[in-house]
Design a protein around this motif. Sequence first.
Motif, PDB file in Angstrom:
ATOM      1  N   SER A  26       0.810  -1.227   0.000  1.00  0.00           N
ATOM      2  CA  SER A  26       0.000   0.000   0.000  1.00  0.00           C
ATOM      3  C   SER A  26       0.841   1.274   0.000  1.00  0.00           C
ATOM      4  O   SER A  26       0.301   2.371  -0.120  1.00  0.00           O
ATOM      5  CB  SER A  26      -0.943   0.004   1.210  1.00  0.00           C
ATOM      6  OG  SER A  26      -0.229   0.011   2.424  1.00  0.00           O
ATOM      7  N   HIS A  27       2.160   1.136   0.140  1.00  0.00           N
ATOM      8  CA  HIS A  27       3.044   2.304   0.126  1.00  0.00           C
ATOM      9  C   HIS A  27       4.116   2.156  -0.957  1.00  0.00           C
ATOM     10  O   HIS A  27       5.236   2.649  -0.818  1.00  0.00           O
ATOM     11  CB  HIS A  27       3.706   2.499   1.500  1.00  0.00           C
ATOM     12  CG  HIS A  27       2.762   2.927   2.567  1.00  0.00           C
ATOM     13  ND1 HIS A  27       1.896   2.058   3.202  1.00  0.00           N
ATOM     14  CD2 HIS A  27       2.513   4.156   3.111  1.00  0.00           C
ATOM     15  CE1 HIS A  27       1.182   2.727   4.088  1.00  0.00           C
ATOM     16  NE2 HIS A  27       1.525   3.984   4.056  1.00  0.00           N
ATOM     17  N   ASP A  28       3.762   1.478  -2.045  1.00  0.00           N
ATOM     18  CA  ASP A  28       4.708   1.259  -3.137  1.00  0.00           C
ATOM     19  C   ASP A  28       4.680   2.434  -4.118  1.00  0.00           C
ATOM     20  O   ASP A  28       3.624   2.992  -4.414  1.00  0.00           O
ATOM     21  CB  ASP A  28       4.349  -0.035  -3.876  1.00  0.00           C
ATOM     22  CG  ASP A  28       5.323  -0.365  -4.987  1.00  0.00           C
ATOM     23  OD1 ASP A  28       6.534  -0.189  -4.777  1.00  0.00           O
ATOM     24  OD2 ASP A  28       4.878  -0.798  -6.073  1.00  0.00           O
ATOM     25  N   ASP A  29       5.860   2.817  -4.595  1.00  0.00           N
ATOM     26  CA  ASP A  29       5.975   3.803  -5.667  1.00  0.00           C
ATOM     27  C   ASP A  29       5.298   5.136  -5.355  1.00  0.00           C
ATOM     28  O   ASP A  29       4.623   5.728  -6.197  1.00  0.00           O
ATOM     29  CB  ASP A  29       5.398   3.219  -6.958  1.00  0.00           C
ATOM     30  CG  ASP A  29       5.997   3.874  -8.197  1.00  0.00           C
ATOM     31  OD1 ASP A  29       7.068   4.485  -8.079  1.00  0.00           O
ATOM     32  OD2 ASP A  29       5.367   3.795  -9.265  1.00  0.00           O
ATOM     33  N   GLY A  30       5.446   5.588  -4.105  1.00  0.00           N
ATOM     34  CA  GLY A  30       4.932   6.908  -3.737  1.00  0.00           C
ATOM     35  C   GLY A  30       3.488   6.948  -3.283  1.00  0.00           C
ATOM     36  O   GLY A  30       2.962   8.030  -2.993  1.00  0.00           O
ATOM     37  N   MET A  31       2.845   5.779  -3.194  1.00  0.00           N
ATOM     38  CA  MET A  31       1.456   5.766  -2.730  1.00  0.00           C
ATOM     39  C   MET A  31       1.386   6.051  -1.230  1.00  0.00           C
ATOM     40  O   MET A  31       2.250   5.635  -0.465  1.00  0.00           O
ATOM     41  CB  MET A  31       0.797   4.406  -3.017  1.00  0.00           C
ATOM     42  CG  MET A  31       0.570   4.117  -4.490  1.00  0.00           C
ATOM     43  SD  MET A  31      -0.537   2.712  -4.761  1.00  0.00           S
ATOM     44  CE  MET A  31       0.401   1.374  -4.013  1.00  0.00           C
ATOM     45  N   ASN A  32       0.334   6.756  -0.832  1.00  0.00           N
ATOM     46  CA  ASN A  32       0.063   7.034   0.586  1.00  0.00           C
ATOM     47  C   ASN A  32       1.244   7.675   1.309  1.00  0.00           C
ATOM     48  O   ASN A  32       1.538   7.346   2.463  1.00  0.00           O
ATOM     49  CB  ASN A  32      -0.359   5.751   1.311  1.00  0.00           C
ATOM     50  CG  ASN A  32      -1.657   5.182   0.785  1.00  0.00           C
ATOM     51  OD1 ASN A  32      -2.630   5.913   0.613  1.00  0.00           O
ATOM     52  ND2 ASN A  32      -1.682   3.880   0.527  1.00  0.00           N
ATOM     53  N   MET A  33       1.900   8.604   0.644  1.00  0.00           N
ATOM     54  CA  MET A  33       3.024   9.293   1.281  1.00  0.00           C
ATOM     55  C   MET A  33       2.589  10.112   2.493  1.00  0.00           C
ATOM     56  O   MET A  33       3.401  10.449   3.349  1.00  0.00           O
ATOM     57  CB  MET A  33       3.719  10.202   0.263  1.00  0.00           C
ATOM     58  CG  MET A  33       4.614   9.464  -0.705  1.00  0.00           C
ATOM     59  SD  MET A  33       6.095   8.771   0.085  1.00  0.00           S
ATOM     60  CE  MET A  33       7.053  10.268   0.352  1.00  0.00           C
ATOM     61  N   GLY A  34       1.314  10.435   2.557  1.00  0.00           N
ATOM     62  CA  GLY A  34       0.813  11.174   3.711  1.00  0.00           C
ATOM     63  C   GLY A  34       0.545  10.300   4.911  1.00  0.00           C
ATOM     64  O   GLY A  34       0.077  10.783   5.950  1.00  0.00           O
ATOM     65  N   ALA A  35       0.801   8.995   4.781  1.00  0.00           N
ATOM     66  CA  ALA A  35       0.527   8.054   5.877  1.00  0.00           C
ATOM     67  C   ALA A  35       1.769   7.223   6.164  1.00  0.00           C
ATOM     68  O   ALA A  35       1.749   5.986   6.073  1.00  0.00           O
ATOM     69  CB  ALA A  35      -0.659   7.158   5.524  1.00  0.00           C
ATOM     70  N   LEU A  36       2.853   7.886   6.514  1.00  0.00           N
ATOM     71  CA  LEU A  36       4.127   7.205   6.765  1.00  0.00           C
ATOM     72  C   LEU A  36       4.448   7.053   8.245  1.00  0.00           C
ATOM     73  O   LEU A  36       5.528   6.581   8.591  1.00  0.00           O
ATOM     74  CB  LEU A  36       5.271   7.978   6.097  1.00  0.00           C
ATOM     75  CG  LEU A  36       5.285   8.029   4.572  1.00  0.00           C
ATOM     76  CD1 LEU A  36       6.440   8.907   4.094  1.00  0.00           C
ATOM     77  CD2 LEU A  36       5.387   6.644   3.975  1.00  0.00           C
ATOM     78  N   LYS A  37       3.536   7.436   9.113  1.00  0.00           N
ATOM     79  CA  LYS A  37       3.866   7.453  10.545  1.00  0.00           C
ATOM     80  C   LYS A  37       4.230   6.076  11.084  1.00  0.00           C
ATOM     81  O   LYS A  37       4.962   5.973  12.077  1.00  0.00           O
ATOM     82  CB  LYS A  37       2.702   8.039  11.351  1.00  0.00           C
ATOM     83  CG  LYS A  37       1.413   7.253  11.312  1.00  0.00           C
ATOM     84  CD  LYS A  37       0.332   7.944  12.120  1.00  0.00           C
ATOM     85  CE  LYS A  37      -0.971   7.168  12.118  1.00  0.00           C
ATOM     86  NZ  LYS A  37      -0.862   5.859  12.784  1.00  0.00           N
ATOM     87  N   ASP A  38       3.737   5.011  10.468  1.00  0.00           N
ATOM     88  CA  ASP A  38       4.052   3.660  10.952  1.00  0.00           C
ATOM     89  C   ASP A  38       5.230   3.026  10.221  1.00  0.00           C
ATOM     90  O   ASP A  38       5.592   1.877  10.501  1.00  0.00           O
ATOM     91  CB  ASP A  38       2.823   2.754  10.820  1.00  0.00           C
ATOM     92  CG  ASP A  38       1.682   3.166  11.727  1.00  0.00           C
ATOM     93  OD1 ASP A  38       1.978   3.645  12.841  1.00  0.00           O
ATOM     94  OD2 ASP A  38       0.517   3.018  11.347  1.00  0.00           O
ATOM     95  N   ALA A  39       5.819   3.762   9.284  1.00  0.00           N
ATOM     96  CA  ALA A  39       6.916   3.197   8.492  1.00  0.00           C
ATOM     97  C   ALA A  39       8.195   3.071   9.321  1.00  0.00           C
ATOM     98  O   ALA A  39       8.486   3.907  10.177  1.00  0.00           O
ATOM     99  CB  ALA A  39       7.171   4.061   7.264  1.00  0.00           C
TER     100      ALA A  39
END
Length: 275
Positions: free
Chosen positions: A133-146
């Motif tokens: 769900s965070h591949d290739d720039g997707m959901n960049m606004g939801a990185l807090k759990d990365a």
Amino acid sequence: MKAPQKIHIHLVSDSTGETVHQISRACLAQFPAVKTIEHVWTLVRSEQHLEAIFTSLERNPGILLMSILDTELRSRIEEKCKTLQVPHVSVLDPVVNLFGTVLGQNSQNKPGGQRQLDSDYYRRISAIDFAVSHDDGMNMGALKDADILLVGVSRSSKTPTSMYLAHRGYKVANYALVPGIPFPIHHLDGLNILVVGLTNDPKRLSLIRRTRQIAMADDANEGYADLEAITEEVRQARRLFTQNQWPVIDVTRRSVEETAAAIIQLHTTWNEGQQ
């Protein structure tokens, strides 16, 4: 021309066989000129299984590697191998014995124990979902759990590396840099995650991209595989990495596994520095 040396490898396990198979492959990689014939035996827990293995050993003697925790089954296999003069080894014994000595405990001898649906298993599944769900720039606004963000130009192994790390339990996002479009640095505001820049040799990138274009019958984007344009892309990417003091890994001569191992080492060091 000399014919390659041939050997039969018997891989015996009381579980899925993945452990003994991976160990065998890792070791055989050191002998690339040898042709191997694998005989794979999984979920070995009965007399019928043993008889089938013994018949195969008699017909095709070679080397036997096993991951068998039941002492009675192991003894039977060892006795048969000695009778047939087949070299054999229980691949987990040295490590299990080492742990037992250090911990002062006896092992549980539980077949497939590493396959239990424990917290690590669910952590890996969650990490895989995150990577997808965070591949290739997707959901960049939801990185807090990365745990990690990989940044690099197109075709710098970001996605396969992300998925490999996810299988190791790391939540990894990746972002592909596009010429003329600034990296959205604001998405990292207030976040405490490791960002790693991935780069590649421009000539190799050009070859990889050209091959991809041919495979996809893409004739429209002429600049995608242009060496001069790629060289500038890589230069701009390195400038971004330097400006933000992100560690950089050149993937030109690295496999995905080697790149992932370097990233894990970086994350371990970075994580220790946060404590």
